[in-house]
Design an enzyme around this catalytic site. Sequence first.
Site, PDB file in Angstrom:
ATOM      1  N   ASN A  12      34.846  24.787  66.116  1.00 23.38           N
ATOM      2  CA  ASN A  12      34.710  23.806  65.043  1.00 23.38           C
ATOM      3  C   ASN A  12      35.703  22.664  65.236  1.00 23.38           C
ATOM      4  O   ASN A  12      36.786  22.844  65.783  1.00 23.38           O
ATOM      5  CB  ASN A  12      34.825  24.448  63.656  1.00 23.38           C
ATOM      6  CG  ASN A  12      36.123  25.173  63.384  1.00 23.38           C
ATOM      7  OD1 ASN A  12      36.688  25.818  64.253  1.00 23.38           O
ATOM      8  ND2 ASN A  12      36.597  25.088  62.152  1.00 23.38           N
ATOM      9  N   VAL A  13      35.265  21.490  64.799  1.00 22.78           N
ATOM     10  CA  VAL A  13      36.078  20.274  64.886  1.00 22.78           C
ATOM     11  C   VAL A  13      35.972  19.587  63.531  1.00 22.78           C
ATOM     12  O   VAL A  13      34.916  19.052  63.178  1.00 22.78           O
ATOM     13  CB  VAL A  13      35.588  19.338  66.015  1.00 22.78           C
ATOM     14  CG1 VAL A  13      36.410  18.052  66.036  1.00 22.78           C
ATOM     15  CG2 VAL A  13      35.635  20.041  67.364  1.00 22.78           C
ATOM     16  N   GLU A  14      37.050  19.647  62.772  1.00 26.32           N
ATOM     17  CA  GLU A  14      37.048  19.071  61.431  1.00 26.32           C
ATOM     18  C   GLU A  14      37.349  17.578  61.458  1.00 26.32           C
ATOM     19  O   GLU A  14      37.701  17.017  62.496  1.00 26.32           O
ATOM     20  CB  GLU A  14      38.071  19.805  60.556  1.00 26.32           C
ATOM     21  CG  GLU A  14      37.712  21.260  60.344  1.00 26.32           C
ATOM     22  CD  GLU A  14      38.704  22.000  59.482  1.00 26.32           C
ATOM     23  OE1 GLU A  14      38.369  23.115  59.068  1.00 26.32           O
ATOM     24  OE2 GLU A  14      39.816  21.487  59.218  1.00 26.32           O
ATOM     25  N   CYS A  50      30.552  22.174  62.957  1.00 23.28           N
ATOM     26  CA  CYS A  50      30.664  23.617  63.064  1.00 23.28           C
ATOM     27  C   CYS A  50      30.745  24.005  64.543  1.00 23.28           C
ATOM     28  O   CYS A  50      30.289  23.263  65.427  1.00 23.28           O
ATOM     29  CB  CYS A  50      29.453  24.292  62.433  1.00 23.28           C
ATOM     30  SG  CYS A  50      29.293  24.029  60.661  1.00 23.28           S
ATOM     31  N   GLU A  64      29.001  26.131  66.062  1.00 21.98           N
ATOM     32  CA  GLU A  64      27.657  26.263  66.619  1.00 21.98           C
ATOM     33  C   GLU A  64      27.102  24.923  67.085  1.00 21.98           C
ATOM     34  O   GLU A  64      26.318  24.871  68.039  1.00 21.98           O
ATOM     35  CB  GLU A  64      26.724  26.907  65.579  1.00 21.98           C
ATOM     36  CG  GLU A  64      27.099  28.320  65.212  1.00 21.98           C
ATOM     37  CD  GLU A  64      28.140  28.435  64.101  1.00 21.98           C
ATOM     38  OE1 GLU A  64      28.337  29.551  63.598  1.00 21.98           O
ATOM     39  OE2 GLU A  64      28.750  27.402  63.715  1.00 21.98           O
ATOM     40  N   CYS A 110      26.671  29.855  59.027  1.00 21.98           N
ATOM     41  CA  CYS A 110      26.186  29.330  57.759  1.00 21.98           C
ATOM     42  C   CYS A 110      24.692  29.009  57.879  1.00 21.98           C
ATOM     43  O   CYS A 110      24.121  29.072  58.966  1.00 21.98           O
ATOM     44  CB  CYS A 110      26.980  28.075  57.374  1.00 21.98           C
ATOM     45  SG  CYS A 110      26.630  26.635  58.413  1.00 21.98           S
TER      46      CYS A 110
END
Length: 130
Positions: A45-47, A56, A58, A89
């Site tokens: 994940n990369v916010e 996400c 994925e 999710c």
Amino acid sequence: MSTVDWAALRAAAIEVRDRAYAPYSRFPVGVAGLVDDGRVVVGCNVENASYGLGLCAECGLVSALHASGGGRLVAVSCVDRTGAPLLPCGRCRQLLWEHGGPELVLEASDGVLSMAELLPAAFDARDLDR
């Protein structure tokens, strides 16, 4: 693919989880996927400061799948900050369905589940053809 080395797949997910960029949630996620040609692709994940724009793990996985030659995902292991299996999710379940279909299997804390079990009556390209 008849056998999946779940321990190796989870190890790859744990390794990439450590490269996640999660300064806001502090919830790093890593994912590894086995491709139908035997490759393993990974994502984390990369916010983003604009929370809704975060990616996400994925999403990174599917991007890596296509950047490395495409194919179909056959097995996926996604892990949380402790290295335990984490189910995707809803958005990511749809994404994985598109790139692995109902036969794609995912590691869960209590065993292995197919996408057909995780996303029953899924919407896909066949619905667009109607």
